[in-house]
Design a protein around this motif. Structure first.
Motif, PDB file in Angstrom:
ATOM      1  N   LYS A  56       7.310   1.774  -1.140  1.00  0.00           N
ATOM      2  CA  LYS A  56       6.740   2.996  -0.566  1.00  0.00           C
ATOM      3  C   LYS A  56       5.426   3.361  -1.257  1.00  0.00           C
ATOM      4  O   LYS A  56       4.452   3.724  -0.597  1.00  0.00           O
ATOM      5  CB  LYS A  56       7.735   4.156  -0.703  1.00  0.00           C
ATOM      6  CG  LYS A  56       8.912   4.059   0.245  1.00  0.00           C
ATOM      7  CD  LYS A  56       9.816   5.283   0.064  1.00  0.00           C
ATOM      8  CE  LYS A  56      11.083   5.143   0.874  1.00  0.00           C
ATOM      9  NZ  LYS A  56      12.115   6.103   0.427  1.00  0.00           N
ATOM     10  N   ILE A  57       5.410   3.261  -2.596  1.00  0.00           N
ATOM     11  CA  ILE A  57       4.185   3.573  -3.348  1.00  0.00           C
ATOM     12  C   ILE A  57       3.054   2.635  -2.922  1.00  0.00           C
ATOM     13  O   ILE A  57       1.931   3.061  -2.668  1.00  0.00           O
ATOM     14  CB  ILE A  57       4.412   3.449  -4.880  1.00  0.00           C
ATOM     15  CG1 ILE A  57       5.405   4.512  -5.370  1.00  0.00           C
ATOM     16  CG2 ILE A  57       3.088   3.545  -5.657  1.00  0.00           C
ATOM     17  CD1 ILE A  57       5.860   4.300  -6.815  1.00  0.00           C
ATOM     18  N   ALA A  58       3.385   1.337  -2.810  1.00  0.00           N
ATOM     19  CA  ALA A  58       2.362   0.342  -2.473  1.00  0.00           C
ATOM     20  C   ALA A  58       1.701   0.655  -1.132  1.00  0.00           C
ATOM     21  O   ALA A  58       0.472   0.640  -1.022  1.00  0.00           O
ATOM     22  CB  ALA A  58       2.977  -1.057  -2.462  1.00  0.00           C
ATOM     23  N   SER A  59       2.507   0.985  -0.121  1.00  0.00           N
ATOM     24  CA  SER A  59       1.911   1.235   1.193  1.00  0.00           C
ATOM     25  C   SER A  59       1.167   2.567   1.215  1.00  0.00           C
ATOM     26  O   SER A  59       0.094   2.674   1.791  1.00  0.00           O
ATOM     27  CB  SER A  59       2.971   1.169   2.288  1.00  0.00           C
ATOM     28  OG  SER A  59       3.988   2.112   2.052  1.00  0.00           O
ATOM     29  N   ARG A  60       1.734   3.574   0.520  1.00  0.00           N
ATOM     30  CA  ARG A  60       1.088   4.889   0.511  1.00  0.00           C
ATOM     31  C   ARG A  60      -0.283   4.832  -0.161  1.00  0.00           C
ATOM     32  O   ARG A  60      -1.246   5.413   0.311  1.00  0.00           O
ATOM     33  CB  ARG A  60       2.003   5.873  -0.223  1.00  0.00           C
ATOM     34  CG  ARG A  60       1.642   7.326  -0.077  1.00  0.00           C
ATOM     35  CD  ARG A  60       2.732   8.219  -0.632  1.00  0.00           C
ATOM     36  NE  ARG A  60       2.912   8.029  -2.059  1.00  0.00           N
ATOM     37  CZ  ARG A  60       4.099   7.940  -2.665  1.00  0.00           C
ATOM     38  NH1 ARG A  60       5.210   8.015  -1.975  1.00  0.00           N
ATOM     39  NH2 ARG A  60       4.171   7.773  -3.963  1.00  0.00           N
ATOM     40  N   GLU A  61      -0.361   4.105  -1.273  1.00  0.00           N
ATOM     41  CA  GLU A  61      -1.614   4.084  -2.042  1.00  0.00           C
ATOM     42  C   GLU A  61      -2.478   2.861  -1.768  1.00  0.00           C
ATOM     43  O   GLU A  61      -3.538   2.705  -2.370  1.00  0.00           O
ATOM     44  CB  GLU A  61      -1.286   4.151  -3.550  1.00  0.00           C
ATOM     45  CG  GLU A  61      -0.546   5.425  -3.912  1.00  0.00           C
ATOM     46  CD  GLU A  61      -0.332   5.554  -5.422  1.00  0.00           C
ATOM     47  OE1 GLU A  61      -0.907   4.769  -6.192  1.00  0.00           O
ATOM     48  OE2 GLU A  61       0.422   6.464  -5.810  1.00  0.00           O
ATOM     49  N   GLU A  62      -1.993   1.983  -0.896  1.00  0.00           N
ATOM     50  CA  GLU A  62      -2.665   0.698  -0.650  1.00  0.00           C
ATOM     51  C   GLU A  62      -2.977  -0.021  -1.948  1.00  0.00           C
ATOM     52  O   GLU A  62      -4.133  -0.323  -2.280  1.00  0.00           O
ATOM     53  CB  GLU A  62      -3.889   0.877   0.244  1.00  0.00           C
ATOM     54  CG  GLU A  62      -3.510   1.349   1.648  1.00  0.00           C
ATOM     55  CD  GLU A  62      -4.535   0.983   2.697  1.00  0.00           C
ATOM     56  OE1 GLU A  62      -5.734   1.164   2.432  1.00  0.00           O
ATOM     57  OE2 GLU A  62      -4.123   0.513   3.793  1.00  0.00           O
ATOM     58  N   VAL A  63      -1.915  -0.248  -2.720  1.00  0.00           N
ATOM     59  CA  VAL A  63      -2.009  -1.066  -3.936  1.00  0.00           C
ATOM     60  C   VAL A  63      -1.033  -2.237  -3.765  1.00  0.00           C
ATOM     61  O   VAL A  63      -0.082  -2.145  -2.979  1.00  0.00           O
ATOM     62  CB  VAL A  63      -1.672  -0.260  -5.223  1.00  0.00           C
ATOM     63  CG1 VAL A  63      -2.710   0.819  -5.468  1.00  0.00           C
ATOM     64  CG2 VAL A  63      -0.265   0.332  -5.174  1.00  0.00           C
TER      65      VAL A  63
END
Lengths: 281, 184
Positions: A56-63
């Motif tokens: 979820k963090i990866a997609s939200r922050e595009e990391v």
């Protein structure tokens, strides 16, 4: 004939590698959430929660989902009525990879010679490209940033025809058992049976990107997938190898006709961050 | 879920002998990121009797190579790489005072023996959760071997870095004790 410019290929490849590294596909996210319900081990559930939160963090922050943003594998289906203009096919793909990895802050994980200098190419190229010529006037891309924690745990065996189904089940389960915590379980296991030694591994790799847990169309192979998955999950390895009943999320088998004397079996292991993205020009 | 034990670096020898396999820890302080190529260089320097670019005494090495840092972020995505590839070099580093390692996956019998002998700890971080782990990294800088790119030696200042004790100072190993409970 339909004209496609090299620049369009570059842009499409770039777009797909960025997408694959930041966004886990919805079918895999669903499968991880289901695994969280099915997992009996408290440590296993903790690991699965971390994985879901991470994605979820990866997609939200595009990391990047994982720091190992992989060796860039590209499967291309080129329509035979396509005429490529204004550039070179392979160069366009590599340029797309280079721009995605530079502009997307992705890790460059490729070394030039594998033995002596092992000098980083600093562009994450060259990509590994598989091309098929197909009917039509389109180009279809399937990109797969392949991490090496799981690639290193992959294996191939040239079984005897007499080894039969049991030989296949034993070899795949043994490969997963030996890998233990190393390939970032819960894994997805791509299995390629038949063809030649090299082709078996290519279809095993391609099987990983199938929609998760969509069974093989042949009911006999679908049953084999099910049997292998059950046996793998009975190993107890669990999420992150810290114990549990979810060691693999799926087993995907693909097969090809082969020689009368042989039964090649290739196992391509993929971590829970099974990243891939598809696009058409 | 068990209580989380807070630990700081450099590691206190008296405290880490109390850590037990399966303990959840949060690590705060500086830790060093180093993987395959940096380990090879460390090993070669030690063999030649030369000084290492960092002092390993009481320190933790995190087997990791981060993604480049995005603007307005303190670090790129970073999670553990598979530890066994560092095994050939590890006993030599432990003999030089290294006290902790963060990675994922099996260690060799030689490494486990050396962990016991040197009263060190092998921590597991969860592979493939690099976006989440990077939230605990407040600062990241290259301290040696910049030419190696992602394989350079990094110093990370971490706050409450989440890890699990996989092999404790007594050589108990979570990868051996936990999976058999779920085997059918």
């Amino acid at each position: 004939m339909r004209e496609i410019k090299a620049n369009q290929i570059k842009n499409k490849v770039k777009e797909l590698f960025l997408k694959a590294n930041f966004y886990i596909n919805p079918d895999l996210m669903q499968r991880l959430k289901k695994a969280l319900v099915e997992e009996n081990s408290p440590i296993g559930r903790y690991v699965l929660k971390m994985i879901i939160e991470n994605n979820k963090i990866a997609s939200r922050e595009e990391v990047p989902i994982c720091q190992d943003t992989g060796l860039a594998v590209v499967f291309v289906e080129v329509g035979q009525e396509v005429h490529l203009v204004d550039g070179d096919f392979t160069e366009a793909i590599n340029q797309g990879v280079k721009e995605a990895y530079q502009e997307g802050y992705l890790r460059k994980s490729v070394v030039d010679d594998p033995v002596f200098e092992r000098k980083n190419t600093k562009t994450n190229t060259p990509a590994i490209i598989y091309t098929d010529i197909v009917p039509g006037d389109k180009i279809k891309f399937m990109v797969m940033p392949k991490g090496f924690g799981s690639e290193n745990m992959s294996a191939i065996a040239m079984l005897k025809p007499a080894d039969g189904e049991k030989g296949i089940v034993d070899f795949v389960v043994e490969t997963v058992k030996k890998a233990g915590p190393n390939p970032c379980p819960p894994t997805i296991i791509g299995v390629g049976i038949g063809g030649t030694i090299d082709k078996a591994m290519v279809i095993a790799k391609k099987a990983i990107v199938r929609k998760i847990n969509q069974p093989n169309k042949n009911p006999k192979f679908a049953a084999l997938e099910k049997e292998i998955l059950t046996k793998i999950n009975n190993l107890g390895i669990g999420p992150a190898g810290l114990g549990g009943n979810i060691t693999s999320l799926a087993v995907h088998i693909d097969y090809l006709p082969t020689h009368i004397a042989g039964m090649p079996v290739a196992v391509n292991v993929c971590c829970h961050a099974a990243r891939h993205a598809e696009g058409i020009l | 879920m068990k209580n989380i034990i807070k630990i700081t670096t450099p590691l206190d020898a008296k405290k880490i002998v109390k850590l037990k396999t399966g303990d959840f820890v949060n690590i705060t302080g500086n830790i060093y990121g180093a993987r395959d190529a940096a380990h090879k260089r460390f090993f070669e320097l030690i063999e030649k009797g030369k000084r290492l670019p960092i002092d390993l005494k009481g320190q933790i090495i995190f087997y990791a190579g981060p993604t480049p840092t995005k603007p307005r972020h303190s670090c790129g995505s970073v999670g553990p790489t598979t530890s066994y590839r560092m095994d050939p070099y590890t006993p030599t580093l432990l003999n030089k005072g290294l006290k902790g390692m963060i990675g994922k996956g099996f260690r060799s019998p030689e490494v486990i023996k050396s962990i016991k002998k040197n009263k060190a700890v092998y921590f597991g971080a969860i592979g493939g959760t690099a976006a989440l782990i990077s939230k605990s990294i407040r600062k990241s800088e290259v301290v040696a071997y910049e030419d190696l790119g992602a394989e350079a030696v990094f110093r990370f200042y971490v706050e409450d870095f989440p890890a699990i004790v996989v092999i404790d100072t007594y050589g108990n190993n979570l990868y051996e004790t936990e999976p058999p409970k779920y085997m059918k």
